[in-house]
Write a protein that holds these residues in place. Sequence first.
Motif, PDB file in Angstrom:
ATOM      1  N   TYR A  26       0.824  -1.037  -0.070  1.00  0.00           N
ATOM      2  CA  TYR A  26      -0.059   0.036   0.026  1.00  0.00           C
ATOM      3  C   TYR A  26       0.758   1.318  -0.116  1.00  0.00           C
ATOM      4  N   ILE A  27       0.508   2.408  -0.786  1.00  0.00           N
ATOM      5  CA  ILE A  27       1.148   3.595  -0.628  1.00  0.00           C
ATOM      6  C   ILE A  27       0.161   4.636  -0.411  1.00  0.00           C
ATOM      7  N   ALA A  28       0.561   5.269   0.865  1.00  0.00           N
ATOM      8  CA  ALA A  28      -0.660   6.453   1.059  1.00  0.00           C
ATOM      9  C   ALA A  28       0.285   7.911   0.375  1.00  0.00           C
ATOM     10  N   THR A  29      -0.612   8.629  -0.128  1.00  0.00           N
ATOM     11  CA  THR A  29       0.282  10.079  -0.705  1.00  0.00           C
ATOM     12  C   THR A  29      -0.846  11.226  -0.106  1.00  0.00           C
ATOM     13  N   SER A  30      -0.434  12.233  -0.251  1.00  0.00           N
ATOM     14  CA  SER A  30      -0.687  13.608   0.463  1.00  0.00           C
ATOM     15  C   SER A  30      -1.888  14.113  -0.718  1.00  0.00           C
ATOM     16  N   THR A  31      -2.712  14.779  -0.241  1.00  0.00           N
ATOM     17  CA  THR A  31      -4.006  15.094  -0.814  1.00  0.00           C
ATOM     18  C   THR A  31      -4.387  16.885  -0.527  1.00  0.00           C
ATOM     19  N   PHE A  32      -3.647  17.463   0.171  1.00  0.00           N
ATOM     20  CA  PHE A  32      -3.716  18.752   0.547  1.00  0.00           C
ATOM     21  C   PHE A  32      -5.055  19.193   0.508  1.00  0.00           C
ATOM     22  N   GLU A  33      -5.677  20.381  -0.047  1.00  0.00           N
ATOM     23  CA  GLU A  33      -6.967  20.858   0.141  1.00  0.00           C
ATOM     24  C   GLU A  33      -8.081  19.846  -0.439  1.00  0.00           C
ATOM     25  N   TRP A  34      -7.783  19.079  -1.396  1.00  0.00           N
ATOM     26  CA  TRP A  34      -8.765  18.213  -1.985  1.00  0.00           C
ATOM     27  C   TRP A  34      -9.239  17.061  -0.910  1.00  0.00           C
ATOM     28  N   PHE A  35     -10.538  16.808  -1.258  1.00  0.00           N
ATOM     29  CA  PHE A  35     -11.401  15.881  -0.052  1.00  0.00           C
ATOM     30  C   PHE A  35     -11.887  14.909  -1.011  1.00  0.00           C
ATOM     31  N   PRO A  36     -11.994  13.592  -0.574  1.00  0.00           N
ATOM     32  CA  PRO A  36     -11.425  13.045   0.501  1.00  0.00           C
ATOM     33  C   PRO A  36      -9.980  12.995   0.921  1.00  0.00           C
ATOM     34  N   GLY A  37      -9.546  12.827   2.166  1.00  0.00           N
ATOM     35  CA  GLY A  37      -8.221  13.107   2.386  1.00  0.00           C
ATOM     36  C   GLY A  37      -7.458  11.778   2.204  1.00  0.00           C
ATOM     37  N   VAL A  38      -6.153  11.774   1.657  1.00  0.00           N
ATOM     38  CA  VAL A  38      -5.366  10.880   1.535  1.00  0.00           C
ATOM     39  C   VAL A  38      -5.627   9.773   0.424  1.00  0.00           C
ATOM     40  N   GLN A  39      -4.631   9.452  -0.468  1.00  0.00           N
ATOM     41  CA  GLN A  39      -5.126   8.443  -1.399  1.00  0.00           C
ATOM     42  C   GLN A  39      -4.288   7.004  -1.103  1.00  0.00           C
ATOM     43  N   ILE A  40      -4.865   6.113  -1.097  1.00  0.00           N
ATOM     44  CA  ILE A  40      -4.094   4.801  -0.859  1.00  0.00           C
ATOM     45  C   ILE A  40      -4.458   3.892  -2.101  1.00  0.00           C
ATOM     46  N   HIS A  41      -3.225   3.702  -2.783  1.00  0.00           N
ATOM     47  CA  HIS A  41      -3.080   2.598  -3.661  1.00  0.00           C
ATOM     48  C   HIS A  41      -2.651   1.387  -3.443  1.00  0.00           C
ATOM     49  N   HIS A  42      -3.257   0.197  -3.837  1.00  0.00           N
ATOM     50  CA  HIS A  42      -2.860  -1.097  -3.810  1.00  0.00           C
ATOM     51  C   HIS A  42      -1.857  -1.778  -4.532  1.00  0.00           C
ATOM     52  N   SER A  43      -1.100  -2.536  -4.439  1.00  0.00           N
ATOM     53  CA  SER A  43      -0.439  -3.509  -5.579  1.00  0.00           C
ATOM     54  C   SER A  43       0.145  -4.755  -4.896  1.00  0.00           C
ATOM     55  N   ARG A  44       0.351  -5.887  -5.647  1.00  0.00           N
ATOM     56  CA  ARG A  44       0.797  -7.069  -5.432  1.00  0.00           C
ATOM     57  C   ARG A  44       2.299  -7.392  -5.745  1.00  0.00           C
ATOM     58  N   ASP A  45       2.789  -6.489  -6.740  1.00  0.00           N
ATOM     59  CA  ASP A  45       3.905  -6.806  -7.667  1.00  0.00           C
ATOM     60  C   ASP A  45       4.885  -5.528  -7.511  1.00  0.00           C
ATOM     61  N   LEU A  46       4.399  -4.418  -7.231  1.00  0.00           N
ATOM     62  CA  LEU A  46       4.962  -2.988  -7.079  1.00  0.00           C
ATOM     63  C   LEU A  46       5.085  -2.556  -8.378  1.00  0.00           C
ATOM     64  N   LYS A  47       4.598  -3.333  -9.443  1.00  0.00           N
ATOM     65  CA  LYS A  47       4.451  -2.696 -10.917  1.00  0.00           C
ATOM     66  C   LYS A  47       3.103  -2.068 -11.121  1.00  0.00           C
ATOM     67  N   ASN A  48       2.062  -2.705 -10.686  1.00  0.00           N
ATOM     68  CA  ASN A  48       0.771  -2.498 -11.124  1.00  0.00           C
ATOM     69  C   ASN A  48       0.131  -1.827  -9.779  1.00  0.00           C
ATOM     70  N   TRP A  49      -0.510  -0.753 -10.088  1.00  0.00           N
ATOM     71  CA  TRP A  49      -1.379  -0.138  -8.718  1.00  0.00           C
ATOM     72  C   TRP A  49      -2.645   0.476  -9.040  1.00  0.00           C
ATOM     73  N   LYS A  50      -3.394   0.267  -7.876  1.00  0.00           N
ATOM     74  CA  LYS A  50      -4.793   0.717  -8.127  1.00  0.00           C
ATOM     75  C   LYS A  50      -5.305   1.479  -6.962  1.00  0.00           C
ATOM     76  N   LEU A  51      -6.028   2.726  -7.280  1.00  0.00           N
ATOM     77  CA  LEU A  51      -6.579   3.392  -6.136  1.00  0.00           C
ATOM     78  C   LEU A  51      -7.636   2.669  -5.642  1.00  0.00           C
ATOM     79  N   ILE A  52      -7.507   2.518  -4.116  1.00  0.00           N
ATOM     80  CA  ILE A  52      -8.547   1.702  -3.524  1.00  0.00           C
ATOM     81  C   ILE A  52      -9.460   2.496  -2.383  1.00  0.00           C
ATOM     82  N   THR A  53      -8.853   3.436  -1.978  1.00  0.00           N
ATOM     83  CA  THR A  53      -9.437   4.080  -0.791  1.00  0.00           C
ATOM     84  C   THR A  53      -8.949   5.418  -0.634  1.00  0.00           C
ATOM     85  N   HIS A  54      -9.880   6.260   0.359  1.00  0.00           N
ATOM     86  CA  HIS A  54      -9.491   7.402   0.951  1.00  0.00           C
ATOM     87  C   HIS A  54      -9.880   7.264   2.295  1.00  0.00           C
TER      88      HIS A  54
END
Length: 533
Positions: A26-54
């Motif tokens: 999982y990678i969490a990244t900043s969202t600053f003033e945009w809502f909802p806060g924090v993007q979390i992407h998911h991967s199982r191979d470090l190559k392919n990533w998908k945004l799954i939740t805030h």
Amino acid sequence: MGYIKNPVLKGFNPDPSIIRVEDDYYIATSTFEWFPGVQIHHSRDLKNWKLITHPLSRKTQVDMVGNPDSGGVWAPCLSYDNGTFYLIYTDVKSHSGGFKDTHNYLTMANDIMGPWSEPIYLNSSGFDPSLFHDEDGKKWLVNMVWDHRKGRNSFGGILLQEYSAEERRLVGPIKNIFKGTELGLTEAPHLYKRDGYYYIMTAEGGTRLKHAVTMARSSSIWGPYEVDPTNPILTSYEKPELTLQKAGHGSLVQTQSGEWYIAHLCGRPLEPSGYCNLGRETAIQKCEWTEDGWLRIVGNDAQVKVEAPSLPEHSFDQEQRKDDFDSENLNINFNSLRAPVEEDWASLRARPGFLRLIGRESLNSVHKQSLIARRQQAFRVSVETVVEFTPENFQQMAGLVYYYNTKNYYYLHVSYDEEIGKSLGILSNTRGLYDEPLDGRICVEGLDRCYLKAVLHYSDLQFYFSRDGQEWEAIGPVLDASTISDENAEININGFFLDQGFTGAFLGMCVQDLSGQKKHADFDYFIYEELSE
């Protein structure tokens, strides 16, 4: 095995915090003033990533109404310990001039998809907080300390304090454990433990071209910390040949088979301006440890093509280019400004199959904007929508916006003119300077539906209009897309930042009713299509 192609998280996805939980990354990244806060992407191979939740999806977790541009949620830290996910984040209430008001919080969940708890307040001494779970069960918070005093290093070092899970608060002494190196601007601390050493990883050099990753180590968590003799371990500074610039703000992860990788911030400048309208992005590099216990980047530099770990390929379905607004919920890629989407201003139910936006404040507002937008994640993009709107006066507007912040945007919109009636125009704002780049307005009186399109080609933005969705005509001049960037937003006078930018370009739909009559507009669909580069 194959290769990782960087950046793995394109468009505005800065300040990555990466973890592995069993076979999931999982990678969490900043969202600053945009809502909802924090993007979390998911991967199982470090190559392919998908945004799954805030995780910050409720106003009770982060209330950003009134926050300045590029305030809000800075540099989240995602961690996992004994069945619980921990997310540390900062809500920045002010950041220009000498002072910064930075409030740090913790939220927790038993599942990455939530629900995430109500926030626990931690401190306000600085930003970029990070939680470290030690082998003995103790938990430690580190964050940079902001020093507002004239003549001092405003990036005053890294503070350490214990966090008590039982008391749900910080406890015990506070110590400045690392003052940084000669690179300066020491921030983004993360603690790791390996072979008896505590390692502190920080970002230095500032989050522009001088950005870098620094490491130091100590046999005690309290220090003193010895700086890596080859510091910095990663930077793109004075390496203009590299595609990935601004390399810095790193976070480490170890694979199931013992391989090491670092997720880090990067940027891809436009030519010739050097501005990054895609914002600060996330890349991944392979690492290895030397015999004497220092971390090294394989290949030394921030590379576009990186050897992937020995993991099975795990791809995700491709995102649909068109959203017909047939769902009960907005697509996960859409965001609002500073506050959650609520039925009183944005509805998918008021007219099924349409997104209805109720006109509120102007694009200059830091309070109540009716704007729904998504990140630009490629240099060449086509965006299209159709709006049904019946304005009654010039203060009522609806349309397609290319948006950076309240002082930098381009807006193709339908409004009303006393002489020609319902009409089409363009508004622009660059560093707060308002303009109307279209020579006069275009009459669309009698049209129920106005089809609007924006096509981006690197630094060029061209708006288009259609009466039937088939035949398109260019509207207005080619506009400078590079202004929708961190670099253009920054205003530095004698070392004091009157304005700073840390986000990226968004494309979306918005409605304003400056008369207060709450005129609504209905959008039938939204197309986001990345073109070949």
